[in-house]
Design a protein around this motif. Structure first.
Motif, PDB file in Angstrom:
ATOM      1  N   VAL A 281      36.215 -46.733   7.759  1.00 49.90           N
ATOM      2  CA  VAL A 281      36.349 -45.640   8.722  1.00 49.90           C
ATOM      3  C   VAL A 281      35.677 -44.414   8.116  1.00 49.90           C
ATOM      4  O   VAL A 281      36.204 -43.784   7.200  1.00 49.90           O
ATOM      5  N   ASN A 283      34.760 -40.878   8.149  1.00 46.58           N
ATOM      6  CA  ASN A 283      35.327 -39.691   8.781  1.00 46.58           C
ATOM      7  C   ASN A 283      34.303 -38.547   8.826  1.00 46.58           C
ATOM      8  O   ASN A 283      34.491 -37.490   8.238  1.00 46.58           O
ATOM      9  N   ILE A 306      33.142 -47.868  11.375  1.00 41.46           N
ATOM     10  CA  ILE A 306      33.720 -47.097  12.479  1.00 41.46           C
ATOM     11  C   ILE A 306      33.576 -45.613  12.196  1.00 41.46           C
ATOM     12  O   ILE A 306      33.968 -45.145  11.125  1.00 41.46           O
ATOM     13  N   PRO A 308      35.082 -42.366  13.890  1.00 38.76           N
ATOM     14  CA  PRO A 308      36.051 -41.986  14.926  1.00 38.76           C
ATOM     15  C   PRO A 308      35.495 -40.937  15.881  1.00 38.76           C
ATOM     16  O   PRO A 308      34.647 -40.112  15.509  1.00 38.76           O
ATOM     17  N   LYS A 309      35.985 -40.962  17.100  1.00 38.02           N
ATOM     18  CA  LYS A 309      35.632 -39.921  18.061  1.00 38.02           C
ATOM     19  C   LYS A 309      36.330 -38.613  17.700  1.00 38.02           C
ATOM     20  O   LYS A 309      35.810 -37.537  17.959  1.00 38.02           O
ATOM     21  N   ARG A 310      37.511 -38.735  17.121  1.00 35.82           N
ATOM     22  CA  ARG A 310      38.292 -37.550  16.781  1.00 35.82           C
ATOM     23  C   ARG A 310      37.739 -36.884  15.515  1.00 35.82           C
ATOM     24  O   ARG A 310      37.186 -37.553  14.640  1.00 35.82           O
ATOM     25  N   LEU A 313      41.192 -36.060  11.871  1.00 40.35           N
ATOM     26  CA  LEU A 313      41.880 -37.152  11.184  1.00 40.35           C
ATOM     27  C   LEU A 313      41.940 -36.936   9.676  1.00 40.35           C
ATOM     28  O   LEU A 313      40.941 -36.574   9.048  1.00 40.35           O
ATOM     29  N   CYS A 318      42.762 -42.079   9.777  1.00 41.18           N
ATOM     30  CA  CYS A 318      41.684 -43.063   9.654  1.00 41.18           C
ATOM     31  C   CYS A 318      42.247 -44.474   9.546  1.00 41.18           C
ATOM     32  O   CYS A 318      41.700 -45.430  10.124  1.00 41.18           O
ATOM     33  N   ASN A 320      44.987 -45.490  10.898  1.00 40.92           N
ATOM     34  CA  ASN A 320      45.423 -45.871  12.246  1.00 40.92           C
ATOM     35  C   ASN A 320      44.243 -46.334  13.094  1.00 40.92           C
ATOM     36  O   ASN A 320      44.367 -47.289  13.880  1.00 40.92           O
ATOM     37  N   GLU A 321      43.088 -45.651  12.958  1.00 39.64           N
ATOM     38  CA  GLU A 321      41.897 -46.074  13.691  1.00 39.64           C
ATOM     39  C   GLU A 321      41.559 -47.525  13.365  1.00 39.64           C
ATOM     40  O   GLU A 321      41.192 -48.308  14.247  1.00 39.64           O
ATOM     41  N   SER A 325      42.392 -51.075  15.741  1.00 43.26           N
ATOM     42  CA  SER A 325      41.112 -51.529  16.285  1.00 43.26           C
ATOM     43  C   SER A 325      41.141 -53.032  16.539  1.00 43.26           C
ATOM     44  O   SER A 325      41.987 -53.761  16.021  1.00 43.26           O
ATOM     45  N   ASN A 419      49.316 -38.713  10.153  1.00 48.22           N
ATOM     46  CA  ASN A 419      47.920 -38.288  10.113  1.00 48.22           C
ATOM     47  C   ASN A 419      47.739 -37.165   9.091  1.00 48.22           C
ATOM     48  O   ASN A 419      47.514 -36.006   9.430  1.00 48.22           O
TER      49      ASN A 419
END
Length: 490
Positions: A281, A283, A306, A308-310, A313, A318, A320-321, A325, A419
């Motif tokens: 992930v 970030n 990945i 993230p769109k957010r 984080l 991260c 949690n993403e 998934s 988070n």
């Protein structure tokens, strides 16, 4: 003002005489108890020597408390030069009397390597039961609160080094522990290590005997407040969910172009009898990390990159993403972007433990190394203090449970991680341990690479305090939850 007594450890260094001299000169101090190893001659009528091989032994403290005749006593808990501030003792006493607290402590100035700076400490809370809580060098106790606490919860335990820990825990149950946010004294610091060099003191093999004493004291405290959990565990629920692979190695990363290739390659080298992938992930890195990961994912289909769109984080977010998934496997296994697996068998060893036991989580052991992979002190961190019978109770006393950490994904999806970027793994480990068994691996299967770029290498005192306060808050939440669980009988 009522007079106070002082308890101070003898030290042959000149600074001891300086600190003692201030106590002798203070009109507020009526009696000074000097704890020594049997080779100190008392020469001042205010002073009385107390021979003891251990300054904070239960036997010594019980003896001293029985001798103290004043309403308050000041415990100087560190053998370093202490310089009292203007009317410092008077301020300690005034606040103690006005708040009716059982224990009062304050912020202080610190001189380290000749530089004087402020050293704030944290507010005490219900979950501040870690034995390393920083009270500073001066602790003012109410004698009446001490005697009431010892009458209700028993004398200070028969321990050599954990007596003061036991005393403050017992006092804290029914009496306030009050933090004065004023720099009332100056401490000349002899431990000049940076924050990152102190992180692993509590698991240093040389401290194992002391740690066992601390565990005994902490466990008794949890029983006293109704937060102790018996070794009775729920079974990990079976799920019908299908997973794309058996295990996923999850690596949150931001701006680690120098270390992320090694981390990913250490996973790709794993030899297993099951399918696995790597979920990295990213970030929103601003260095070459994204470019490197894009190339690795293109070359290796098992690498899932990945972004993230957010943009809000932390490390927990991260995780949690990754966990939620579509790529995540039955088991979610941790690897930090600075670190590597020790060899090609790490992932297999972790999954084998899941297969053999009814575990919600498996935690391994690691070796501290430099960037050349050379072992550095204290070496192997195996957390052998963990026992199946008492591990989840003792976990509330210490600041971490080890690495690498691996989770049953279905359970982790029910709980999620906070988070945040510090303590997220500790929070979820305590939460799982509240109900389920935790599996352990005591062989080092992970290399924790220490370098100046580590996020915890040299924290400011303010940031270190925020981290410690947050972990105390996690403990507060967990201890309250365990009290409720015991009250409900679940």
């Amino acid at each position: 003002m009522n007079p106070i007594s002082v308890i101070i450890p003898f030290n042959p260094q000149p600074y001891f005489q300086f600190t003692l001299g201030q106590c002798i000169e203070s009109p507020l101090v009526k009696k000074i108890f000097i704890v020594h190893g049997g080779d100190y001659t008392v020469s001042n009528p205010k002073c009385e020597g107390v021979a003891s091989s251990a300054f904070t032994s239960g036997k010594t403290l019980n003896k001293l408390i029985a001798q103290i005749k004043t309403e308050y006593f000041l415990f100087i808990n560190q053998a370093q030069e202490i310089q009292f501030g203007q009317a410092a003792l008077e301020r300690f006493l005034a606040v103690a009397e006005q708040t009716r607290a059982g224990l009062v402590y304050s912020d202080y100035f610190e001189i380290k390597k000749g530089v004087r700076s402020e050293h704030p400490v944290n507010d005490y809370q219900f979950g501040s039961i870690r034995d390393g809580f920083d009270f500073g060098a001066l602790m003012l106790f109410s004698q009446s609160a001490v005697k009431k606490s010892l009458k209700r919860y028993g004398s200070i335990a028969n321990v050599e080094r954990a007596g003061l820990y036991d005393l403050r825990l017992k006092v804290s149950i029914d009496h306030a522990v009050f933090h004065i946010q004023e720099n009332l004294y100056t401490k000349v610091e002899s431990d000049t290590r940076v924050t990152g060099e102190k992180l692993f003191d509590y698991v240093d093999p040389r401290n194992q005997a002391v740690q066992k004493e601390m565990e005994i004291v902490a466990t008794k405290h949890l029983k006293n407040i109704g937060a102790y959990l018996k070794p009775k565990f729920k079974k990990v629920p079976k799920v019908d969910t299908s997973f794309p692979v058996e295990a996923s190695v999850i690596i949150p990363v931001r701006n680690r172009e120098g270390t992320i290739p090694d981390a990913v390659q250490s996973v790709l080298r794993q030899q297993t009898d099951f399918s696995f992938n790597i979920i990295v992930v990213d970030n929103h890195s601003t260095d070459r990390t994204t470019e490197i990961l894009t190339a690795l994912a293109k070359e290796n289909p098992s690498v899932k990159h990945i972004v993230p769109k957010r943009h809000d984080l932390g490390i927990g977010g991260c995780w949690n993403e990754a966990v939620f998934s579509e790529h995540c496997g039955r088991y979610a296994v941790q690897l930090d972007s600075d670190d590597i697996y020790s060899d090609g068998t790490t992932l297999q060893k972790i999954v084998n433990v899941f297969r053999k036991g009814d575990y919600a989580m498996v935690i391994g052991s690691y070796k501290l190394v430099n960037m050349k992979l050379e072992e550095i002190p204290p070496g192997i961190i195996d957390h052998k203090e963990w026992t199946p019978e008492n591990g989840r109770n003792n976990a509330l006393r210490i600041n971490g449970l080890g690495a690498p950490r691996a989770f049953n994904t279905a359970l982790l999806r029910q709980i999620g991680l906070p988070n945040v970027s510090y303590g997220e793994d500790y929070a979820v480990a305590l939460r799982l341990a509240r109900e389920y068994q935790i599996g352990r691996i005591y062989d080092p299967i992970y290399l924790c690479r220490r370098w100046e770029g580590n996020t915890d290498a040299a924290l400011s005192i303010e940031k270190a305090n925020r981290h410690d306060y947050y972990k105390d808050k996690i403990r507060t939440i967990e201890m309250l939850a365990r009290q409720t669980m015991n009250w409900k009988g679940t």
